[in-house]
Design a protein around this motif. Sequence first.
Motif, PDB file in Angstrom:
ATOM      1  N   TYR B 706       0.832  -1.206   0.000  1.00  0.00           N
ATOM      2  CA  TYR B 706       0.000   0.000   0.000  1.00  0.00           C
ATOM      3  C   TYR B 706       0.864   1.252   0.000  1.00  0.00           C
ATOM      4  O   TYR B 706       2.025   1.230   0.419  1.00  0.00           O
ATOM      5  N   VAL B 707       0.230   2.329  -0.435  1.00  0.00           N
ATOM      6  CA  VAL B 707       0.893   3.633  -0.397  1.00  0.00           C
ATOM      7  C   VAL B 707       0.864   4.124   1.048  1.00  0.00           C
ATOM      8  O   VAL B 707      -0.201   4.175   1.658  1.00  0.00           O
ATOM      9  N   ALA B 708       2.034   4.430   1.581  1.00  0.00           N
ATOM     10  CA  ALA B 708       2.099   4.886   2.978  1.00  0.00           C
ATOM     11  C   ALA B 708       1.573   6.317   3.081  1.00  0.00           C
ATOM     12  O   ALA B 708       1.918   7.175   2.281  1.00  0.00           O
ATOM     13  N   SER B 709       0.709   6.528   4.019  1.00  0.00           N
ATOM     14  CA  SER B 709       0.196   7.881   4.273  1.00  0.00           C
ATOM     15  C   SER B 709      -0.137   7.987   5.755  1.00  0.00           C
ATOM     16  O   SER B 709       0.099   7.044   6.518  1.00  0.00           O
ATOM     17  N   SER B 710      -0.649   9.113   6.117  1.00  0.00           N
ATOM     18  CA  SER B 710      -1.100   9.244   7.510  1.00  0.00           C
ATOM     19  C   SER B 710      -2.511   9.833   7.513  1.00  0.00           C
ATOM     20  O   SER B 710      -2.930  10.471   6.542  1.00  0.00           O
ATOM     21  N   PHE B 711      -3.206   9.608   8.613  1.00  0.00           N
ATOM     22  CA  PHE B 711      -4.601  10.055   8.702  1.00  0.00           C
ATOM     23  C   PHE B 711      -4.815  10.748  10.043  1.00  0.00           C
ATOM     24  O   PHE B 711      -4.335  10.275  11.078  1.00  0.00           O
ATOM     25  N   SER B 712      -5.501  11.871   9.981  1.00  0.00           N
ATOM     26  CA  SER B 712      -5.785  12.610  11.221  1.00  0.00           C
ATOM     27  C   SER B 712      -7.285  12.661  11.444  1.00  0.00           C
ATOM     28  O   SER B 712      -8.060  12.808  10.499  1.00  0.00           O
ATOM     29  N   GLU B 713      -7.651  12.559  12.702  1.00  0.00           N
ATOM     30  CA  GLU B 713      -9.068  12.709  13.049  1.00  0.00           C
ATOM     31  C   GLU B 713      -9.182  13.081  14.523  1.00  0.00           C
ATOM     32  O   GLU B 713      -8.187  13.104  15.250  1.00  0.00           O
ATOM     33  N   PHE B 714     -10.362  13.406  14.926  1.00  0.00           N
ATOM     34  CA  PHE B 714     -10.619  13.672  16.345  1.00  0.00           C
ATOM     35  C   PHE B 714     -11.323  12.468  16.946  1.00  0.00           C
ATOM     36  O   PHE B 714     -12.164  11.847  16.302  1.00  0.00           O
ATOM     37  N   TYR B 767     -18.205  18.368  17.402  1.00  0.00           N
ATOM     38  CA  TYR B 767     -17.413  17.960  16.240  1.00  0.00           C
ATOM     39  C   TYR B 767     -18.363  17.553  15.125  1.00  0.00           C
ATOM     40  O   TYR B 767     -19.181  16.643  15.304  1.00  0.00           O
ATOM     41  N   PRO B 768     -18.294  18.223  13.972  1.00  0.00           N
ATOM     42  CA  PRO B 768     -19.241  17.904  12.892  1.00  0.00           C
ATOM     43  C   PRO B 768     -19.137  16.466  12.378  1.00  0.00           C
ATOM     44  O   PRO B 768     -20.080  15.943  11.801  1.00  0.00           O
ATOM     45  N   ASN B 769     -17.979  15.810  12.604  1.00  0.00           N
ATOM     46  CA  ASN B 769     -17.789  14.410  12.226  1.00  0.00           C
ATOM     47  C   ASN B 769     -18.136  14.158  10.755  1.00  0.00           C
ATOM     48  O   ASN B 769     -18.911  13.256  10.435  1.00  0.00           O
ATOM     49  N   SER B 770     -17.597  14.988   9.916  1.00  0.00           N
ATOM     50  CA  SER B 770     -17.832  14.808   8.481  1.00  0.00           C
ATOM     51  C   SER B 770     -16.477  14.798   7.772  1.00  0.00           C
ATOM     52  O   SER B 770     -15.436  14.965   8.410  1.00  0.00           O
ATOM     53  N   LYS B 771     -16.529  14.601   6.492  1.00  0.00           N
ATOM     54  CA  LYS B 771     -15.274  14.561   5.740  1.00  0.00           C
ATOM     55  C   LYS B 771     -15.168  15.780   4.841  1.00  0.00           C
ATOM     56  O   LYS B 771     -16.163  16.278   4.315  1.00  0.00           O
ATOM     57  N   VAL B 772     -13.959  16.229   4.715  1.00  0.00           N
ATOM     58  CA  VAL B 772     -13.657  17.294   3.754  1.00  0.00           C
ATOM     59  C   VAL B 772     -12.706  16.666   2.749  1.00  0.00           C
ATOM     60  O   VAL B 772     -11.528  16.436   3.062  1.00  0.00           O
ATOM     61  N   MET B 776     -10.698  13.975   7.352  1.00  0.00           N
ATOM     62  CA  MET B 776     -11.746  14.245   8.320  1.00  0.00           C
ATOM     63  C   MET B 776     -11.846  15.752   8.555  1.00  0.00           C
ATOM     64  O   MET B 776     -10.877  16.494   8.354  1.00  0.00           O
ATOM     65  N   TYR B 777     -12.990  16.187   9.006  1.00  0.00           N
ATOM     66  CA  TYR B 777     -13.198  17.599   9.290  1.00  0.00           C
ATOM     67  C   TYR B 777     -12.158  18.058  10.317  1.00  0.00           C
ATOM     68  O   TYR B 777     -11.950  17.382  11.327  1.00  0.00           O
ATOM     69  N   PRO B 778     -11.517  19.209  10.106  1.00  0.00           N
ATOM     70  CA  PRO B 778     -10.303  19.516  10.879  1.00  0.00           C
ATOM     71  C   PRO B 778     -10.511  20.244  12.207  1.00  0.00           C
ATOM     72  O   PRO B 778      -9.524  20.506  12.889  1.00  0.00           O
ATOM     73  N   TYR B 779     -11.720  20.624  12.560  1.00  0.00           N
ATOM     74  CA  TYR B 779     -11.890  21.427  13.776  1.00  0.00           C
ATOM     75  C   TYR B 779     -12.948  20.841  14.715  1.00  0.00           C
ATOM     76  O   TYR B 779     -13.935  20.276  14.282  1.00  0.00           O
ATOM     77  N   VAL B 780     -12.702  21.077  15.974  1.00  0.00           N
ATOM     78  CA  VAL B 780     -13.729  20.843  16.989  1.00  0.00           C
ATOM     79  C   VAL B 780     -14.100  22.198  17.561  1.00  0.00           C
ATOM     80  O   VAL B 780     -13.213  22.954  17.994  1.00  0.00           O
ATOM     81  N   GLY B 781     -15.353  22.533  17.560  1.00  0.00           N
ATOM     82  CA  GLY B 781     -15.787  23.838  18.068  1.00  0.00           C
ATOM     83  C   GLY B 781     -15.992  23.819  19.569  1.00  0.00           C
ATOM     84  O   GLY B 781     -16.446  22.816  20.136  1.00  0.00           O
ATOM     85  N   LEU B 782     -15.641  24.936  20.212  1.00  0.00           N
ATOM     86  CA  LEU B 782     -15.898  25.102  21.644  1.00  0.00           C
ATOM     87  C   LEU B 782     -16.936  26.208  21.800  1.00  0.00           C
ATOM     88  O   LEU B 782     -16.744  27.319  21.291  1.00  0.00           O
ATOM     89  N   TYR B 783     -17.989  25.906  22.494  1.00  0.00           N
ATOM     90  CA  TYR B 783     -19.118  26.829  22.582  1.00  0.00           C
ATOM     91  C   TYR B 783     -19.345  27.224  24.028  1.00  0.00           C
ATOM     92  O   TYR B 783     -19.399  26.367  24.915  1.00  0.00           O
ATOM     93  N   MET B 841     -10.570  23.813  18.108  1.00  0.00           N
ATOM     94  CA  MET B 841      -9.354  23.023  18.262  1.00  0.00           C
ATOM     95  C   MET B 841      -8.959  22.472  16.902  1.00  0.00           C
ATOM     96  O   MET B 841      -9.821  22.036  16.138  1.00  0.00           O
ATOM     97  N   ASP B 842      -7.666  22.479  16.618  1.00  0.00           N
ATOM     98  CA  ASP B 842      -7.225  21.923  15.331  1.00  0.00           C
ATOM     99  C   ASP B 842      -6.583  20.556  15.539  1.00  0.00           C
ATOM    100  O   ASP B 842      -6.537  20.040  16.659  1.00  0.00           O
ATOM    101  N   PHE B 843      -6.068  19.988  14.468  1.00  0.00           N
ATOM    102  CA  PHE B 843      -5.510  18.639  14.529  1.00  0.00           C
ATOM    103  C   PHE B 843      -4.239  18.556  15.368  1.00  0.00           C
ATOM    104  O   PHE B 843      -3.768  17.465  15.700  1.00  0.00           O
TER     105      PHE B 843
END
Lengths: 574, 951
Positions: B706-714, B767-772, B776-783, B841-843
């Motif tokens: 496989y092609v080596a890559s990395s994955f980020s998520e919350f 966290y919107p928990n969606s994909k861009v 994965m979506y890159p932010y978690v909102g603080l309210y 919050m970002d990744f």
Amino acid sequence: MITKVLSYIILAIFSTFVLPIYGQDASIYEWQTNALSPSEKRWSEFSSSVDARITSSLRQHPVYHAMKNDETDSMKTKRDSSLPSTFYPHDKQNIVLTSYGKGKTDGDFIPYEGKSNENWRLFGHGCHNFGKHGTLYGTIQYARGTHKEISWSAMRFPELYWPYTLTDSTGGDSKYEYYGIEGGYGVNLGKVYFGVIAQFDGELAYRMTDPRLKNNTTFLQLGFDAGFSSPKGQRLMADAKYLRNKEHESDSYWRPGEQQRFFTLYGFGLYDNKRSSVSMGRSRMYYVNGLKSHFSYASPTDKTVCTTINIGLNINKMDAEESDFTSPYGSRTTTLTPQIEFKWKINENNTISLFSDNHLEKRLGYERVFEKYITNTATSSYDYRQIAENQYYTLLTRQGLNALRYSVSLGKHHILGIQYGIGYFYRSEKNSFYDFSVANKNMINIPRFDYKLSTKKHELSAGFNWGHQKVKHHEYNVDIKTSSIQHLDFQTCFAPYAYYASEYDIFAADLTYIYYFKKLGIGMRLKYMNISGNRLDDVEYTKEIGFNSICPMISPQSDIHNEQWINGSIFVLF
Amino acid sequence: MSNYKTLEILTLSIILLYGSLLNVFSQAIENGNNHNKYYKISGNITSNDGPIPYAYVSIEELQMNTVADGNGHFEFKRIPVGIYKIESQNLGYVDAKKTVTVTNGDININIKLKNAVYELEQVTVMAKQAQRNKLEVNETAIEYVQPVSLSDVMILLPGNLYQQNALTGFSLNSNRQAGSDQNTSLGIGLTSDGVPQTSDGLRTQMVGVTSNRGDGSNGDSQIKNRSSINSGSDLRYVSTDHIHSIEYTKGISSPRYGNLSSGLIKVNSKSGVSPLRIRTKLDLKNKLVYAGKGFKLGDKAGTLYAGADYLHAVDDIRDEMDKFTRITAQTYYNNKFKLGDGYSLDLDAKIAQTISANKMKKDELTYEYNETYKADYNKTDLMVKGKLNLGLAWIDNIEWINSLNRVDDRIDRHYCVITGNPKSMPKSYEEGEHEGYYLPTMYYSDYYVENTPINFYTQLHLNSRFSFNKNWNLNLEYGSDFHSSKNKGDGAVIENPEMPPFPGNNTYMRPRANWSIPALEVLGAYLQAVLTFRPTSTQSIKLEAGGRLTEMLNLPDDYALCHKVLTEPRLNFSYLFGKNFRSNFRLGYGEENKLPTLDYLYPDKTYKDFWVLNAYTNNPEYRHLITYTQIYDATNKEIRENKNQKVEVGYDAKYKDFEISLTAFHEFSNSGFEYFTFYSPVTYPYYNQLKEDADISNKKPDKEDYVASSFSEFTAYRQVMNSKKIVKNGVEYRMIFPKIKAIQTNLEVNGAYYKTTYGTNQPDYFYPNSKVGDSMYPYVGLYDLDSKTIKQQFNTNFWFNTHIPKFRLIFTNFFQLVWFQTEQKTDNFDGIYKKVPYAYMDFNGNIHNVTDEELSKINSKDDAQWFQLRRQSTTSSYETDKKPIYLLWNIKATKELNDRVKLSFFVNGILDVHPKYVSDKSSTTKREWSNPFFGMEMVMTVGKTKKTEEK
């Protein structure tokens, strides 16, 4: 019809004479317990003594308990010490009783009653006279049992709500636990008596096979009573009661596909296809609110002729409610229960009684039409509103017994009784919209022989009834042509009709023995009933049965109509 | 070592405190000795049949109590001049009071107790007001309620609503609130004969079981519905058959009692001599039988009360396979030893055993799979209590309580897991990359959760009384207690760890044993001074000032609570005046601390697993799963006590037989415990795209293919926080009207208005928990929502108790009117249903404040990425859900047939009036339904019974 007219004529003749009569209540073990099964109810209808029936009616009045206590006090000096205390039944006003009963049917049966039954009860009744402070009495009862192989009913006491009942095609055994309590208090101000009464009966019935039903049913009665005892010993009593019944039905543990096997009925095998099939977890509440009034007159008991008249009037309003609050069905029921007895004590040893006991009922059914409408477009919320109400259904019931009785005392310790009774039954259902009708009309002869032996230590009594039911008229005019829905008329309309359209012989008996110690008596009582007969040959269902089910069901063709029931109890009187 | 230091400090504090008190009061005592004499009150407790041995005797004004000896003789020494009420209690008798005036000599009195039979006017079936805002429920009232557990008796308290008991599940206990919550339930203290009954040593740290996974899963409802972990005492296990009396403190409790925050329930066991009593109860859910008898062992050998009950409960009678069975047995020994020099020792010892089984087996016909749940609970309780009555100038008495109990609590579960599709499963306990495996689509998992807490409790309690002159009295209560709870259980054990019961999205269980967790140890010291000033015979001013010092021992050094001495000041003031019309003003302030439980202190780590390589084929040989494990420590070393601050004001009045009591209160807690959900970024290696030249059709794929890559998520995880905020306001009221003689009926009206606000002191994470694209979506909102749920409730309970002694009958009509119940959700965006974050919050885990530019993007639909942080809700979610007035009518009747047999019947909900209403929230018509609940009971007294007293 001729017999009925004849009975009324005899009644009228007797009522023109004023003759001295010797009056006596039935013993406490005869009148107290209620019927826990349809079989027991039938036994009571066939086999209860006249005294037990009259006493049951009079005892509805708290003031009657107070009057009888006063009377007993005044009678104490007149007693014959050689006679057992049971000749003065109020000496023993307290009883603790346990009983076991079992019954079964073969052939025809009413689906909602089930094919067999079994029950056990623990019962206690006490009455205490506090002199000028009045009379307090109470009853407490716990029972449990099973009505087996009930089919086409998810309800308990479906006759209260008929024809708007829930039903299912699975059927099964309905187990139940019953709790009952009754308390009354009567007190006098001179010759005027006042009383209050409260009665509660509660039952939890359940089915342990899927879909599992649970019915929480309660009955509440609250009443006020007033009475007048004339100086000559005449007694007048009248009460007014509020009645409330509530049944909450819920169901759970469906297996896939069972929703299609659950229906909301509205008579004659028609079912509400909007409310059916019933969705999982939806529950229902049935309410009956009613007013009841009972009037009693009893002539002096120390005269040669004694007359007792009881007239009850009961007006009930029933409403069925779904858990989403709509009330799709309702009914109004009016019941009249006139009862009269004349007792003529010819001499010290011979007594003749004439008795008539009747139950007349009319029920009008109402079906309501609802529409669903949007209340909030943003949230797509909806609600229901009623837009119409129809009255198509009518149920008439007439039932009763007219009897002539002769009893003779053989010495101080023996009493023999011979009784001949004629019972009648009429039931008619009509739906004016569909022009459906069903009717049954029966007559039954019930000769009775009873014997009682009483000594200081022993009491033995036995009663034997034989009877034969004849069908006088029957009609079945139900023909559901709607092909889009499968009809249920065979199960819910034809089956009860077929049950009543039967001719049979009945034998019912009771045997009681009591041994008296110094302060208490220990007794046992056996009750037995055997019915053996057949449905009329022409009472058969010739059309295709609308819905296949796994319920136990009657045969479409003529079948036997057999039933056996036995009940044994032991009790302590004190 | 540190623990010993703390202990030393506390001991020293007590000595210093006591020493300073010596100095302060020495002169006063001297004066007292010179100018005020002390006298003795002694007497005999008798009945028609002679002396009553070992009866309980107390003097309300001086907070003194003792037990009589084997001949019914009692003695109080060092009683200053004054007017006192001497009260005596004994099992099976009506409490009796006698007023005595001590002027210039010893007093000898005889108190005659009467059998508690309904022929007596004095029999009461309601809670009675004890000191301050305490309510006491005595034996007759408990019996009249026909309870099966302690929770049933709660209906007697103002503000409490009728609830049908349900023993197969656990219900949160509530106090002074609309609704209920876990922190209040946890904070309600329960003591039995002075010993705190705690469940703080229980843990259920099995991710997924109690829904603390953090991914919104519901967990195992069968366990959740039955577990009381982190929720306080499970009152289902407390049988009322062994209880003589119960005392409730809804507000500020005495400093003697610690580690509680939401009221106190004090239970006193049955003791003394009494004939055999057999109780049988039947109702729609419960079948109970009890037998108990008190024996006199000899004139000097004391008494032994022994009783046992059996309860079988089924919540839904159709569900025959869901049962709760409880057996409790208790023996209580008490004696009085005379030691010479006028000293005496009251000795109490108790052995109690509770065995319970809770079983559930799902019907395979219904669900087409066979699951079982079985909970076994076994508790053995030993208590020894000695009270040395000295009657000395400095110490009146010393009481030493010791208790040891062991709970064996085990849940066994046979659980069917249906994953639907092959689920990847890691099995690593280390962070980083590891080989994984695939779970079958359906399998059975067997596991058990075992808790075996062993609780030890000891308390040394001293009492000193001083009288400065005839008007001033000081009563000092002080002492120290120590509680230890060590859980010896295995914790959660999965028979086959490769068949886990809760394979969540990426969270799997790696529980650790309970025995590996340190013991909970709490040391406390307390002092309460009750200063009473009686300027005239019709006035009394009482000041109760005290406090409590608490420290948690045996904590790791890096915990914030380590070496931390917590203070809990408690103050009550009352002014009583009037002769015929007696008024009493009350004012109180108190702080109460509930300490974190073992579960909150030592949560298990959360393991989050992500697949690095996930190659699933039909051929098992060619499958390959590599996972990446990230470990999150749910432990919060900064966790603190849950401090509840209370203020209450009250007024009581009594005129002849009319009584009124009003209490207004405010409670504030901003540190309630909670498993709070946080988000954390994670980046891991990712092998998802096959290389162009790779062929894995006939081999087990590997990373090289496989092609080596990395994955980020919350990922979400939960951590214990002091984040719950609860504000309670309300007014409780109680009115007792004089007996209406014409109908022989007493009327009591009680109820409460409660307004309770449930909130949080933490920001809301979203966290919107969606994909861009492929990421994965890159932010978690603080309210900054400060979201709150406000619940209000106003009720009035009418108790019509018709007691006709002549008929030996008590008949109760209970009407519960709930005027309204409301629930409303609010937040800082109240009325605005578009919520925007103040930070994100970002990744990399960095938190940035939202700039104006970003805010405009969030509010603009044109920016698909930022717009997802705008949270929307419907306006209806802010609507108040208001239930209209409803009425419930319960009846209860008890008739004594004679001195030996008592029959009772009850119907709850004999009539309920729940009007239809249109819900503002759902715009639909609704109606609440309730089912009547009914049953009966028989109590028989076998053996020698005392003749009914003369009326």
